[in-house]
Scaffold this motif. Structure first.
Motif, PDB file in Angstrom:
ATOM      1  N   MET A   1     -27.743 -54.907 117.741  1.00  0.00           N
ATOM      2  CA  MET A   1     -27.050 -56.075 117.206  1.00  0.00           C
ATOM      3  C   MET A   1     -27.879 -56.705 116.089  1.00  0.00           C
ATOM      4  O   MET A   1     -29.092 -56.836 116.193  1.00  0.00           O
ATOM      5  N   SER A   2     -27.208 -57.106 115.016  1.00  0.00           N
ATOM      6  CA  SER A   2     -27.895 -57.690 113.863  1.00  0.00           C
ATOM      7  C   SER A   2     -28.298 -59.135 114.150  1.00  0.00           C
ATOM      8  O   SER A   2     -27.895 -59.743 115.152  1.00  0.00           O
ATOM      9  N   ARG A   3     -29.108 -59.666 113.214  1.00  0.00           N
ATOM     10  CA  ARG A   3     -29.558 -61.060 113.359  1.00  0.00           C
ATOM     11  C   ARG A   3     -28.366 -62.021 113.388  1.00  0.00           C
ATOM     12  O   ARG A   3     -28.346 -62.975 114.165  1.00  0.00           O
ATOM     13  N   LEU A   4     -27.362 -61.771 112.532  1.00  0.00           N
ATOM     14  CA  LEU A   4     -26.189 -62.647 112.514  1.00  0.00           C
ATOM     15  C   LEU A   4     -25.463 -62.603 113.853  1.00  0.00           C
ATOM     16  O   LEU A   4     -25.051 -63.652 114.375  1.00  0.00           O
ATOM     17  N   GLN A   5     -25.288 -61.416 114.411  1.00  0.00           N
ATOM     18  CA  GLN A   5     -24.615 -61.307 115.708  1.00  0.00           C
ATOM     19  C   GLN A   5     -25.368 -62.090 116.783  1.00  0.00           C
ATOM     20  O   GLN A   5     -24.760 -62.812 117.580  1.00  0.00           O
TER      21      GLN A   5
ATOM     22  N   ALA B   1     -17.740 -64.479 121.601  1.00  0.00           N
ATOM     23  CA  ALA B   1     -18.855 -63.788 122.258  1.00  0.00           C
ATOM     24  C   ALA B   1     -18.537 -62.315 122.480  1.00  0.00           C
ATOM     25  O   ALA B   1     -19.393 -61.443 122.286  1.00  0.00           O
ATOM     26  N   ALA B   2     -17.298 -62.016 122.870  1.00  0.00           N
ATOM     27  CA  ALA B   2     -16.910 -60.621 123.103  1.00  0.00           C
ATOM     28  C   ALA B   2     -16.807 -59.841 121.799  1.00  0.00           C
ATOM     29  O   ALA B   2     -17.185 -58.668 121.735  1.00  0.00           O
ATOM     30  N   GLU B   3     -16.329 -60.498 120.741  1.00  0.00           N
ATOM     31  CA  GLU B   3     -16.035 -59.790 119.496  1.00  0.00           C
ATOM     32  C   GLU B   3     -17.232 -59.667 118.557  1.00  0.00           C
ATOM     33  O   GLU B   3     -17.236 -58.806 117.665  1.00  0.00           O
ATOM     34  N   PHE B   4     -18.241 -60.501 118.713  1.00  0.00           N
ATOM     35  CA  PHE B   4     -19.428 -60.399 117.872  1.00  0.00           C
ATOM     36  C   PHE B   4     -20.541 -59.574 118.521  1.00  0.00           C
ATOM     37  O   PHE B   4     -21.568 -59.330 117.893  1.00  0.00           O
ATOM     38  N   SER B   5     -20.348 -59.139 119.763  1.00  0.00           N
ATOM     39  CA  SER B   5     -21.360 -58.313 120.420  1.00  0.00           C
ATOM     40  C   SER B   5     -21.007 -56.835 120.247  1.00  0.00           C
ATOM     41  O   SER B   5     -19.875 -56.495 119.894  1.00  0.00           O
ATOM     42  N   ASN B   6     -21.999 -55.975 120.501  1.00  0.00           N
ATOM     43  CA  ASN B   6     -21.669 -54.555 120.532  1.00  0.00           C
ATOM     44  C   ASN B   6     -21.137 -54.192 121.923  1.00  0.00           C
ATOM     45  O   ASN B   6     -21.180 -55.009 122.849  1.00  0.00           O
ATOM     46  N   THR B   7     -20.643 -52.985 122.075  1.00  0.00           N
ATOM     47  CA  THR B   7     -19.991 -52.599 123.332  1.00  0.00           C
ATOM     48  C   THR B   7     -20.963 -52.629 124.505  1.00  0.00           C
ATOM     49  O   THR B   7     -20.626 -53.112 125.597  1.00  0.00           O
ATOM     50  N   HIS B   8     -22.172 -52.154 124.285  1.00  0.00           N
ATOM     51  CA  HIS B   8     -23.129 -52.050 125.376  1.00  0.00           C
ATOM     52  C   HIS B   8     -23.494 -53.419 125.942  1.00  0.00           C
ATOM     53  O   HIS B   8     -23.723 -53.563 127.147  1.00  0.00           O
TER      54      HIS B   8
ATOM     55  N   GLY C   1     -21.476 -57.344 105.533  1.00  0.00           N
ATOM     56  CA  GLY C   1     -22.687 -57.402 104.723  1.00  0.00           C
ATOM     57  C   GLY C   1     -23.744 -58.289 105.350  1.00  0.00           C
ATOM     58  O   GLY C   1     -24.941 -57.951 105.347  1.00  0.00           O
ATOM     59  N   ARG C   2     -23.323 -59.415 105.887  1.00  0.00           N
ATOM     60  CA  ARG C   2     -24.269 -60.319 106.556  1.00  0.00           C
ATOM     61  C   ARG C   2     -24.847 -59.697 107.821  1.00  0.00           C
ATOM     62  O   ARG C   2     -25.927 -60.059 108.260  1.00  0.00           O
ATOM     63  N   MET C   3     -24.115 -58.747 108.404  1.00  0.00           N
ATOM     64  CA  MET C   3     -24.601 -58.051 109.595  1.00  0.00           C
ATOM     65  C   MET C   3     -25.437 -56.814 109.248  1.00  0.00           C
ATOM     66  O   MET C   3     -25.963 -56.149 110.132  1.00  0.00           O
ATOM     67  N   GLY C   4     -25.515 -56.482 107.935  1.00  0.00           N
ATOM     68  CA  GLY C   4     -26.289 -55.317 107.539  1.00  0.00           C
ATOM     69  C   GLY C   4     -25.518 -54.017 107.578  1.00  0.00           C
ATOM     70  O   GLY C   4     -26.114 -52.936 107.558  1.00  0.00           O
ATOM     71  N   HIS C   5     -24.176 -54.087 107.617  1.00  0.00           N
ATOM     72  CA  HIS C   5     -23.347 -52.889 107.657  1.00  0.00           C
ATOM     73  C   HIS C   5     -22.745 -52.616 106.275  1.00  0.00           C
ATOM     74  O   HIS C   5     -22.605 -53.518 105.448  1.00  0.00           O
ATOM     75  N   ALA C   6     -22.361 -51.377 106.042  1.00  0.00           N
ATOM     76  CA  ALA C   6     -21.738 -51.001 104.779  1.00  0.00           C
ATOM     77  C   ALA C   6     -20.327 -51.582 104.686  1.00  0.00           C
ATOM     78  O   ALA C   6     -19.660 -51.796 105.700  1.00  0.00           O
ATOM     79  N   ALA C   7     -19.895 -51.813 103.451  1.00  0.00           N
ATOM     80  CA  ALA C   7     -18.542 -52.336 103.236  1.00  0.00           C
ATOM     81  C   ALA C   7     -17.514 -51.248 103.501  1.00  0.00           C
ATOM     82  O   ALA C   7     -17.810 -50.048 103.471  1.00  0.00           O
ATOM     83  N   ILE C   8     -16.270 -51.667 103.766  1.00  0.00           N
ATOM     84  CA  ILE C   8     -15.163 -50.722 103.955  1.00  0.00           C
ATOM     85  C   ILE C   8     -14.259 -50.784 102.729  1.00  0.00           C
ATOM     86  O   ILE C   8     -14.197 -51.805 102.033  1.00  0.00           O
ATOM     87  N   ALA C   9     -13.578 -49.683 102.441  1.00  0.00           N
ATOM     88  CA  ALA C   9     -12.754 -49.605 101.234  1.00  0.00           C
ATOM     89  C   ALA C   9     -11.340 -50.119 101.460  1.00  0.00           C
ATOM     90  O   ALA C   9     -10.724 -50.717 100.568  1.00  0.00           O
TER      91      ALA C   9
END
Length: 425
Positions: free
Chosen positions: A1-5, A120-127, A206-214
């Motif tokens: 999980m990123s810092r923003l998450q 909380a559910a949507e900003f976390s990863n699945t694990h 981008g704030r989470m450190g992930h690549a943009a989607i097209a």
């Protein structure tokens, strides 16, 4: 999980802490209100239930709003409503006016609960989803603990209104924090696809450190026709009924403890500040129980864990009713009761977040919590009338503790798609 998450999950804990303090502020203030206005237990029980009525309405109505207009604007609006209700409670001079503004405060709290559970559910990863929702849930007792410490100090040199002034200040302070830190949920944007959704998704990614989607994901025509009313459709209605009943029964037991502990301790001959201290220990136990529960979800089934702590809640609340008038013993048993009852709340929130899909998650949470709040409304009133009718504390505690037992029985009928713990998945 990123810092923003991680920051967003941390903010959901803070927002739930605000809910915890706002709900319990009337409990901290109740001995002073009863003394100043000369009201009996039955009248006090009704006042203690007013913001819970607002919470029930707010959870159902504003949970649906969060699914329609987004999580972020709903949370900001709820903060404004909560701040208004808290401040206006300091200006009243009678039970009717106080009850009105407690209902207003409850509206904001109810909408907040539905929204932050989804966040909380949507900003976390699945694990770490169960863990994130569990951590969000422990914000309630954390807020009650910190607020109780402050309330105990405020009540030593000020009247009951000082508690509401403090709550107003903290609520207002969180508005700019949410505005500048929390983006809209990527899950919600991808599902609803409002104007500018792609840009907003890429900004959040981008704030989470992930690549943009097209391009945005393709939503089928059938999916676009789905609505929040689907929680009553054949595929989800069974789940909706079960989790709502379980929440209703357990919340009756939970709110008996958090609403009546201060008054019961005062009636045993202790000062209001001491009563606030016992309530603090109740919530220390609650925060600990929620944290321990969240960690255990990484290895064990959330449903099984929840049923176990619900059974423990019934025993702990019954024991509270038989505790002698000793502050140390009262603090200890209330901490144990808080541990069990709040762990049950945490488990139910985790189950709700897992049981409902994204497009109805906030409304499903809101409906469950809103209707379930009927138990929280009834709990102080039922206990108040039982006391007025002459029932002893041991009997009242035993009867009110049965709610958790009924909740455990209802949950046995629930089928979740993924009941394996995170580590096994």
């Amino acid at each position: 999980m990123s810092r923003l998450q991680v920051m967003v999950i941390g903010l959901t804990i803070a927002l739930n802490a605000l809910d915890g303090f706002d709900v319990l502020s009337i409990s901290f203030a109740s001995p002073g209100i009863a003394a100043e206005w000369g009201i009996d237990r039955a009248q006090l029980g009704i006042v203690l239930s007013m913001e819970l009525i607002g919470m029930a309405i707010g959870s159902v109505l504003l949970g649906g709003v969060a699914d329609k207009i987004g999580r972020r604007p709903t949370i900001l609006g709820c903060l404004v409503v909560m701040a208004t209700g808290m401040f206006m409670a300091t200006t009243v001079s009678g039970l009717v006016d106080l009850s009105l503004w407690r209902v207003v405060t409850g509206l904001g709290i109810g909408g907040m609960l539905a929204s932050i559970n989804a966040v909380a559910a949507e900003f976390s990863n699945t694990h770490r989803r169960h863990l994130s929702v569990s951590l969000m849930s422990i914000g309630y007792p954390v807020g009650a603990v910190l607020g109780g410490i402050v309330a105990a100090r405020l009540l030593q040199g000020n009247d009951w209104r000082s508690v509401f002034y403090f709550g107003t200040a903290v609520t207002v302070a969180l508005i700019p924090v949410v505005y500048f830190v929390v983006p809209e949920s990527v899950h919600w944007l991808a599902r609803k696809q409002p104007a500018g959704a792609l840009e907003r998704i890429n900004s959040a990614l981008g704030r989470m450190g992930h690549a943009a989607i097209a391009v945005l994901p393709t939503i089928s025509g059938e999916d676009r026709k789905r609505s929040i009313s689907d929680i009553f459709a054949p595929g989800l209605v069974g789940t909706t009924v079960i989790v709502t009943l379980a929440y209703f029964f357990h919340i009756t037991t939970f709110y008996f403890i958090v609403k009546w502990v201060p008054k019961i301790v005062v009636d045993l001959g202790f000062a209001a500040s001491s009563a606030a201290g016992v309530l603090v220990w109740t919530n220390v136990g609650g925060a600990t129980g929620g944290a321990v529960f969240g960690l255990l979800t990484q290895r064990f089934s959330v449903k099984t864990l929840t049923i176990v702590v619900l059974l423990m809640s019934t025993v702990a609340v019954a024991l509270f009713g038989r505790t002698p008038p000793d502050l140390q013993q009262l603090s200890l048993i209330c901490a144990v009761a808080g541990f069990c009852t709040n762990a049950g709340i945490v488990g139910l929130y985790a189950i709700i977040a897992q049981a409902f899909p994204t497009y109805v998650r906030a409304f499903g949470t809101g409906f469950t919590v809103g209707v379930g709040r009927g138990g929280s409304v009834l709990a102080p009133i039922i206990a108040g009338f039982l006391f007025t009718a002459g029932y002893t504390l041991p009997m009242v505690a035993l009867l009110m503790g049965l709610g958790s037992l009924f909740a455990a029985g209802v949950l046995l009928m629930l089928k979740l798609e993924r009941e394996r713990p995170a580590a096994a998945r």
